[in-house]
Design a protein around this motif. Structure first.
Motif, short mmCIF file in Angstrom:
data_model
loop_
_atom_site.label_atom_id
_atom_site.label_comp_id
_atom_site.label_asym_id
_atom_site.label_seq_id
_atom_site.Cartn_x
_atom_site.Cartn_y
_atom_site.Cartn_z
N ASP A 366 0.85 -1.19 0.00
CA ASP A 366 0.00 0.00 0.00
C ASP A 366 0.88 1.24 0.00
OD1 ASP A 366 0.96 0.17 2.58
OD2 ASP A 366 -0.99 -0.04 3.56
N ALA A 367 0.24 2.41 0.06
CA ALA A 367 0.98 3.66 -0.08
C ALA A 367 1.97 3.87 1.06
CB ALA A 367 0.00 4.83 -0.14
N ALA A 368 1.74 3.23 2.21
CA ALA A 368 2.64 3.38 3.34
C ALA A 368 3.87 2.49 3.23
CB ALA A 368 1.90 3.06 4.65
N GLY A 369 3.85 1.53 2.31
CA GLY A 369 4.95 0.60 2.17
C GLY A 369 5.95 1.07 1.13
N THR A 410 -1.00 1.86 -4.43
CA THR A 410 -1.51 2.99 -3.64
C THR A 410 -3.03 2.93 -3.51
OG1 THR A 410 -1.55 4.38 -5.63
CG2 THR A 410 0.44 4.47 -4.26
N LEU A 411 -3.60 1.74 -3.65
CA LEU A 411 -5.05 1.59 -3.53
C LEU A 411 -5.50 2.01 -2.13
CD1 LEU A 411 -7.62 0.46 -4.98
CD2 LEU A 411 -7.09 -1.73 -3.90
N GLU A 412 -6.48 2.87 -2.06
CA GLU A 412 -6.92 3.39 -0.77
C GLU A 412 -7.66 2.33 0.03
OE1 GLU A 412 -9.17 6.82 -1.79
OE2 GLU A 412 -7.42 8.02 -2.32
N THR A 413 -7.55 2.45 1.34
CA THR A 413 -8.07 1.43 2.25
C THR A 413 -9.55 1.17 2.04
OG1 THR A 413 -6.41 1.95 3.93
CG2 THR A 413 -8.43 0.89 4.69
N HIS A 414 -10.34 2.20 1.82
CA HIS A 414 -11.80 2.00 1.78
C HIS A 414 -12.25 1.23 0.54
CE1 HIS A 414 -11.26 5.87 -0.35
NE2 HIS A 414 -12.31 5.52 -1.06
N ILE A 429 -1.97 -6.46 3.84
CA ILE A 429 -2.58 -5.53 2.87
C ILE A 429 -3.54 -6.27 1.95
CG2 ILE A 429 -2.11 -3.85 1.06
CD1 ILE A 429 -1.16 -3.14 3.94
N GLY A 430 -3.22 -7.52 1.63
CA GLY A 430 -4.12 -8.33 0.83
C GLY A 430 -3.84 -8.28 -0.66
N ARG A 431 -4.73 -8.90 -1.42
CA ARG A 431 -4.48 -9.21 -2.82
C ARG A 431 -5.22 -8.32 -3.81
NH1 ARG A 431 -6.65 -15.09 -1.67
NH2 ARG A 431 -8.10 -13.70 -0.59
N ASP A 432 -5.91 -7.31 -3.31
CA ASP A 432 -6.68 -6.46 -4.23
C ASP A 432 -5.79 -5.78 -5.27
OD1 ASP A 432 -9.38 -6.72 -3.09
OD2 ASP A 432 -8.51 -5.72 -1.34
N GLY A 433 -4.56 -5.47 -4.89
CA GLY A 433 -3.68 -4.72 -5.79
C GLY A 433 -3.32 -5.43 -7.07
N CYS A 434 -3.38 -6.78 -7.06
CA CYS A 434 -3.07 -7.52 -8.29
C CYS A 434 -4.33 -7.90 -9.05
CB CYS A 434 -2.25 -8.78 -7.96
SG CYS A 434 -3.14 -10.07 -7.06
N ARG A 435 -5.48 -7.47 -8.55
CA ARG A 435 -6.77 -7.86 -9.14
C ARG A 435 -7.50 -6.69 -9.78
NH1 ARG A 435 -8.97 -11.81 -4.19
NH2 ARG A 435 -7.33 -13.38 -4.39
N VAL A 436 -6.84 -5.57 -9.92
CA VAL A 436 -7.45 -4.36 -10.48
C VAL A 436 -7.81 -4.60 -11.95
CG1 VAL A 436 -7.00 -1.94 -11.04
CG2 VAL A 436 -6.24 -2.90 -8.84
N PRO A 437 -8.97 -4.13 -12.41
CA PRO A 437 -9.38 -4.34 -13.80
C PRO A 437 -8.35 -3.89 -14.82
CG PRO A 437 -11.25 -3.61 -12.52
CD PRO A 437 -10.06 -3.54 -11.61
N LEU A 438 -8.28 -4.63 -15.92
CA LEU A 438 -7.26 -4.41 -16.95
C LEU A 438 -7.51 -3.13 -17.74
CD1 LEU A 438 -6.60 -7.91 -18.57
CD2 LEU A 438 -5.57 -6.88 -16.54
N PRO A 439 -6.42 -2.50 -18.19
CA PRO A 439 -6.55 -1.34 -19.08
C PRO A 439 -6.48 -1.78 -20.55
CG PRO A 439 -4.28 -1.51 -18.32
CD PRO A 439 -5.03 -2.70 -17.75
N SER A 455 -15.95 0.66 -12.35
CA SER A 455 -14.91 -0.34 -12.18
C SER A 455 -14.91 -0.77 -10.72
CB SER A 455 -13.55 0.26 -12.57
OG SER A 455 -12.49 -0.58 -12.24
N TRP A 456 -15.04 -2.06 -10.46
CA TRP A 456 -15.23 -2.53 -9.08
C TRP A 456 -14.05 -2.18 -8.18
CZ3 TRP A 456 -12.74 -6.55 -6.28
CH2 TRP A 456 -11.79 -7.28 -6.99
N LEU A 457 -12.86 -2.04 -8.73
CA LEU A 457 -11.71 -1.46 -8.05
C LEU A 457 -11.17 -0.33 -8.93
CD1 LEU A 457 -9.66 -4.54 -6.71
CD2 LEU A 457 -10.96 -2.88 -5.34
#
Length: 559
Positions: A366-369, A410-414, A429-439, A455-457
């Motif tokens: 996340d953004a703090a890391g 840098t995905l926000e917590t909420h 932090i979890g796995r959401d960061g690798c699951r973001v919709p494709l561009p 976009s769900w994320l």
């Protein structure tokens, strides 16, 4: 450069020895397949609701055909409350309306087959959703009932049963036991509390999943990726566990029990009844000594190579050691080796290899890391792709890998939805960061993920420069690099070849596979290229003749 083993000699007329051997052997399709993982909710959204779907996947089949993949692995699209993004299944025979209909699936399967692309679906047998009809029936039934026997309900410890039956911990954080409101018994969930573990000692459970296999095989699927394949059977005594790891892998009485192999032998007999070479690949997170057990001739055809995926560092010797060990383990049971560098559960490779500890596996960023070096990470990931896709065996590509897509760091917590993040209160932090919709389109709403801006994320602004349309036809782009790699891999039968190491010094890994020589420079200084070989492909522009830059790989005709 000194050869280490005997070569496969190139034959006249442009035919490699590897190609000839493969043709003569008549090996099964998965032996050298390139299998592309699709995380449906993040691939393409056809209806504009912000969630990817089956019709969206169908829209992109021509893109996948041109990329050069042999098969698709679809992560779960079944009826589910989506507590764990579909890995909590409420009905194994139904498509969740988020993703479309069963007719949409049939249409997708038919169109993929028409393009020569096979389809593997995800099977989630360790646990169901707590909204599955079976679990709902269990909650309404008394202790000792047949309904509860399909799961692992137990009385608690303590004077009034107020303590969990044992000390087992959830993979997602916290204890692995929960009680429904007003219920005196506890139920086991090795993952989220909305994912109760099934009791695989129960014949009804075994019979049900054999029918689920037949349901999808009858529709024409080519195989199954088996989720948590090492976790179905638990020690029947449910003893307390030490909660320890060996080489980074969880061990204990809930993992890798001998009883799982009886289940997979039964499944293999079912698959073998069907025409067209149906297959299974195990997500078995076990030590290297155990992985071959899942690959015996009467069990699964493949198991994910977590030794390769989880390897840390950026050193030639470490990669050579894990490649040698992987090939030897597979050869011992006459199975194919799988190679994988990213999936929906780990930080994307370009970001991992841009960290100060390259290849490290943080539980999300996340953004703090620490923020990865984006350019260095991509450079290393491209070089690693040339190494990986030149190896004998089968390889898995995670969606967006062919675009060089980094983690959303840098995905926000909420916005985060991963139960791993929720159950640990953000410690993981979890796995959401690798699951973001494709561009897909740099200038389109939602970067072309869907017809609108939903976009769900949320996608980071940086994803625009990785969009497929920005890379289409652009020499040197990561997308075009992957297309060339897959084409050359097929032409030279690298997946069905043999590896022969070449001594090239401490920082350079070099080998021959058929009529191709592969070099990757893990060092910080340029290395010498062998004389006499024609450059077929390189991960970066070779600016100086005869030099291989740092963090760069190349495919040559064999000198």
């Amino acid at each position: 450069m000194t050869a280490v083993t005997s070569p496969l000699e190139a034959l006249p007329g442009g035919t490699s020895a590897a190609s000839l051997q493969a043709a003569e052997a008549g090996l099964a399709w998965w032996t050298d397949a390139i299998i592309y993982q699709i995380y449906p909710r993040s691939f393409t959204d056809a209806n504009g609701d912000g969630i990817g779907d089956l019709p969206g996947i169908a829209l992109r089949l021509p893109y996948l055909k041109r990329l050069g993949v042999d098969a698709l692995w679809l992560s779960p699209f079944y009826q589910s409350p989506q507590a764990d993004a579909g890995y909590d299944v409420a009905d194994y025979r139904a498509v969740d309306p988020l993703f479309g209909t069963l007719e949409d699936f049939d249409r997708l399967l038919h169109e993929a087959h028409g393009l020569g692309i096979k389809v593997i679906v995800d099977l989630v047998p360790n646990h169901s959703s707590d909204e599955h009809a079976w679990f709902q029936a269990a909650l309404k039934s008394p202790p000792g009932s047949a309904e509860r026997a399909r799961y692992l309900f137990r009385d608690g410890r303590g004077a009034n049963g107020e303590l969990p039956p044992n000390n087992w911990q959830s993979v997602f954080g916290g204890q692995a036991w929960s009680r429904a409101s007003g219920d005196r018994q506890w139920y086991l969930h090795l993952f989220d509390s909305k994912q109760p573990d099934l009791n695989w000692d129960n014949p009804q459970v075994r019979a049900e999943f054999e029918e689920v296999l037949r349901f999808w095989l009858d529709r024409g699927v080519d195989g199954f990726r088996v989720d948590v394949a090492h976790g179905l059977v638990k020690d029947s005594e449910l003893p307390d566990a030490e909660h320890r790891k060996e080489n980074g892998i969880l061990v204990g009485p809930m993992w890798d029990q001998d009883g799982v192999h009886e289940i997979y032998r039964a499944w293999r007999r079912i698959l073998d009844e069907y025409p067209g070479e149906r297959m299974m690949v195990a997500e078995a997170v076990v030590g290297s000594h155990s992985r071959p057990n899942y690959l015996r001739p009467d069990e699964m055809q493949q198991a994910f190579n977590f030794d390769y995926l989880l390897l840390e560092g950026w050193e030639a010797a470490a990669f050579r050691n894990v490649i040698d060990a992987s090939l030897a383990l597979s050869a011992a049971v006459d199975a194919t080796t799988t190679w994988v560098t990213s999936n929906h559960d780990v930080v994307r490779a370009p970001s991992r290899y841009g960290l100060s500890r390259p290849g490290a596996h943080p539980k999300g960023i996340d953004a703090a890391g620490e923020q990865p070096d984006e350019a260095l990470g991509l450079r290393r990931a491209r070089a690693l792709a040339l190494l990986t896709l030149a190896l004998p065996g089968s390889a898995y590509i995670y969606q967006g890998e062919e675009l060089g897509l980094p983690e959303h760091t840098t995905l926000e917590t909420h916005y985060r939805q991963d139960p791993m993040f929720i159950r640990t209160r953000g410690a993981d932090i979890g796995r959401d960061g690798c699951r973001v919709p494709l561009p897909w389109e740099a200038q389109a709403p939602s970067l072309g993920f869907g017809p609108g801006d939903r976009s769900w994320l949320p996608q980071p602004a940086a994803y625009a420069r990785y969009a497929a349309d920005r890379q289409e036809g652009v020499a040197g782009s990561t997308l075009e690099l992957y297309r060339q790699m897959l084409q050359l891999r097929r032409e030279h039968a690298l997946g069905k070849g043999q590896l022969r190491w070449i001594d090239a010094g401490r920082d350079v890994l070099a080998f021959d596979n058929g009529d191709i020589r592969v070099l990757i420079n893990f060092g910080t200084e340029p290395a010498e290229l062998p004389a006499g070989g024609q450059v077929l492909l390189s991960s970066e522009l070779l600016e100086e003749p005869g030099e291989l830059p740092a963090n760069t790989a190349v495919w040559l005709t064999r000198p």
